[in-house]
Design a protein around this motif. Sequence first.
Motif, PDB file in Angstrom:
ATOM      1  N   ALA A   1       8.578   3.395  -1.506  1.00 30.57           N
ATOM      2  CA  ALA A   1       8.500   2.855  -0.142  1.00 30.57           C
ATOM      3  C   ALA A   1       7.048   2.756   0.309  1.00 30.57           C
ATOM      4  O   ALA A   1       6.651   1.772   0.954  1.00 30.57           O
ATOM      5  CB  ALA A   1       9.293   3.744   0.815  1.00 30.57           C
ATOM      6  N   MET A   2       6.231   3.742  -0.059  1.00 28.95           N
ATOM      7  CA  MET A   2       4.811   3.687   0.290  1.00 28.95           C
ATOM      8  C   MET A   2       4.116   2.540  -0.425  1.00 28.95           C
ATOM      9  O   MET A   2       3.269   1.852   0.156  1.00 28.95           O
ATOM     10  CB  MET A   2       4.136   5.017  -0.063  1.00 28.95           C
ATOM     11  CG  MET A   2       4.618   6.198   0.765  1.00 28.95           C
ATOM     12  SD  MET A   2       3.794   7.734   0.307  1.00 28.95           S
ATOM     13  CE  MET A   2       2.135   7.369   0.876  1.00 28.95           C
ATOM     14  N   LEU A   3       4.473   2.318  -1.685  1.00 30.47           N
ATOM     15  CA  LEU A   3       3.884   1.209  -2.435  1.00 30.47           C
ATOM     16  C   LEU A   3       4.283  -0.126  -1.812  1.00 30.47           C
ATOM     17  O   LEU A   3       3.436  -1.028  -1.655  1.00 30.47           O
ATOM     18  CB  LEU A   3       4.334   1.267  -3.896  1.00 30.47           C
ATOM     19  CG  LEU A   3       3.847   0.128  -4.796  1.00 30.47           C
ATOM     20  CD1 LEU A   3       2.322   0.078  -4.846  1.00 30.47           C
ATOM     21  CD2 LEU A   3       4.422   0.282  -6.209  1.00 30.47           C
ATOM     22  N   ALA A   4       5.537  -0.266  -1.424  1.00 26.45           N
ATOM     23  CA  ALA A   4       6.004  -1.508  -0.813  1.00 26.45           C
ATOM     24  C   ALA A   4       5.287  -1.773   0.509  1.00 26.45           C
ATOM     25  O   ALA A   4       4.872  -2.912   0.789  1.00 26.45           O
ATOM     26  CB  ALA A   4       7.516  -1.448  -0.588  1.00 26.45           C
ATOM     27  N   LEU A   5       5.102  -0.739   1.318  1.00 28.60           N
ATOM     28  CA  LEU A   5       4.400  -0.895   2.593  1.00 28.60           C
ATOM     29  C   LEU A   5       2.948  -1.300   2.368  1.00 28.60           C
ATOM     30  O   LEU A   5       2.407  -2.153   3.093  1.00 28.60           O
ATOM     31  CB  LEU A   5       4.460   0.416   3.385  1.00 28.60           C
ATOM     32  CG  LEU A   5       5.832   0.816   3.956  1.00 28.60           C
ATOM     33  CD1 LEU A   5       5.733   2.174   4.640  1.00 28.60           C
ATOM     34  CD2 LEU A   5       6.333  -0.238   4.943  1.00 28.60           C
ATOM     35  N   THR A   6       2.326  -0.698   1.366  1.00 34.22           N
ATOM     36  CA  THR A   6       0.918  -1.019   1.077  1.00 34.22           C
ATOM     37  C   THR A   6       0.771  -2.458   0.615  1.00 34.22           C
ATOM     38  O   THR A   6      -0.131  -3.188   1.055  1.00 34.22           O
ATOM     39  CB  THR A   6       0.369  -0.061   0.006  1.00 34.22           C
ATOM     40  OG1 THR A   6       0.461   1.281   0.479  1.00 34.22           O
ATOM     41  CG2 THR A   6      -1.085  -0.379  -0.315  1.00 34.22           C
TER      42      THR A   6
ATOM     43  N   ALA B   1       1.544   7.062  10.959  1.00 32.28           N
ATOM     44  CA  ALA B   1       2.781   7.825  11.136  1.00 32.28           C
ATOM     45  C   ALA B   1       3.751   7.593   9.984  1.00 32.28           C
ATOM     46  O   ALA B   1       4.367   8.537   9.468  1.00 32.28           O
ATOM     47  CB  ALA B   1       3.433   7.454  12.459  1.00 32.28           C
ATOM     48  N   ALA B   2       3.886   6.320   9.554  1.00 28.08           N
ATOM     49  CA  ALA B   2       4.815   6.004   8.473  1.00 28.08           C
ATOM     50  C   ALA B   2       4.371   6.652   7.161  1.00 28.08           C
ATOM     51  O   ALA B   2       5.188   7.246   6.440  1.00 28.08           O
ATOM     52  CB  ALA B   2       4.925   4.489   8.303  1.00 28.08           C
ATOM     53  N   PHE B   3       3.081   6.556   6.863  1.00 33.41           N
ATOM     54  CA  PHE B   3       2.585   7.118   5.610  1.00 33.41           C
ATOM     55  C   PHE B   3       2.669   8.644   5.629  1.00 33.41           C
ATOM     56  O   PHE B   3       3.013   9.275   4.623  1.00 33.41           O
ATOM     57  CB  PHE B   3       1.150   6.662   5.354  1.00 33.41           C
ATOM     58  CG  PHE B   3       1.065   5.350   4.635  1.00 33.41           C
ATOM     59  CD1 PHE B   3       0.800   5.287   3.281  1.00 33.41           C
ATOM     60  CD2 PHE B   3       1.273   4.161   5.310  1.00 33.41           C
ATOM     61  CE1 PHE B   3       0.743   4.085   2.610  1.00 33.41           C
ATOM     62  CE2 PHE B   3       1.214   2.943   4.665  1.00 33.41           C
ATOM     63  CZ  PHE B   3       0.936   2.899   3.295  1.00 33.41           C
TER      64      PHE B   3
END
Length: 403
Positions: A297-302, A310-312
């Motif tokens: 999910a972090m990779l997709a957001l990046t 806040a999300a990270f």
Amino acid sequence: MKNQPASASLTLLLGGLAAVPYSGIDINLPALSATAAALRVGPSNVGLTISAFMLSLALAPLIYGPVSDRVGRKPTLVFGLTLFVAASLACACSQSLKMLLAFRFFQGAGAACTTLTFAIARDLFDEMTARAKIANIVIAINVVTVIAPSAGAAVLAIGDWRLIYVVQASAGVVLLAIVVVGFSESAKLCHGSELLPSAIIRDYIRFATDRVSVVFTLVGAAGGATVFAYVTGSSLFFVGVVGVVGLRPGQYAIIFSACSAAVMCGAIIDGRLGRWGALPAKTMTVGLGLLFASSSAMLALTLAGFSSTAAFATLLMIVALAFGISLPNIINATMQSLPDIAGTVGAAAGSIQMICGSGASSLVAVFFDGRSALSMVAVMAISSLLALSLYLMAPIPAPPRLP
């Protein structure tokens, strides 16, 4: 002290021992600049003292493990803690960077004996009880991770950088005294075993040819690489990406402490699940699945250009929670099939995991672009996928639950 599953004193001792290597790193972080000024060198050069400590921390267990299988955990701990105390005092007396680097190496070599705590847990308890004990050890490690930097800053406020090493030596003396006076030997020694290079090599060959131990070692190494990546990359991203995130060090420290607390919560949850009868296989599947899902999910957001602090921070805490749930089961499973050489297995697994973690940390730093968290989240996603895949695709059964 009696080596009984219900003994709180034994749990505290194992937790205190396991935390020594981590305190040896974190408590010194606030004093790097002061040390550099006192020794008249650059701060980056003093940073090599951390590298020297970690290098010996990775190598020394390869000796301690097989030695402890033959002469016992207790004498090995006594030797290592004595070396740690002596090297800590020598660090406090160092007059040059070269001296400090040498003594930090020996300090790490002494601290490395405490990696035997996981083997001790496997010596004394059945699978389910050992799982709970290992979870408690993981909790203790993360408690130290949270408080050690603040403790170092507090010591620095009342003295100089040398006092921090004196404090470490004092802690080592306390642990040494407890081990000498109150700890009973836990290993089931074979009196016919010889402490010869050929015998040690045979033990490592047994480890290398045991599929259960090797697979779970690699699962642990990949999971650990995920965490090492966020430890390195989170600072670069949250503090270093000025204009996008650019948090103050104090704000970042809150996030980092929250992640350490999340690992503790994960270990506590795993302990509760064990007491409720949850199978380790199911717990590991959930933990490793959550580790991969949050990293992805972090990779997709990046990749989507989204950089919400806040999300990270929330996703990093989920990563830490998942790791805390998985780690006690992975450690327990790694030594499950070779209990007679648990020290050797634990040593080999620990060294491999630290080497992989250091490699992941280096990749994050080398490929950091100064604008995003891409290097961190890419390494995390790949490492967590590897951990989950190795576990799910391994042609071996999960360690059985004892009645």
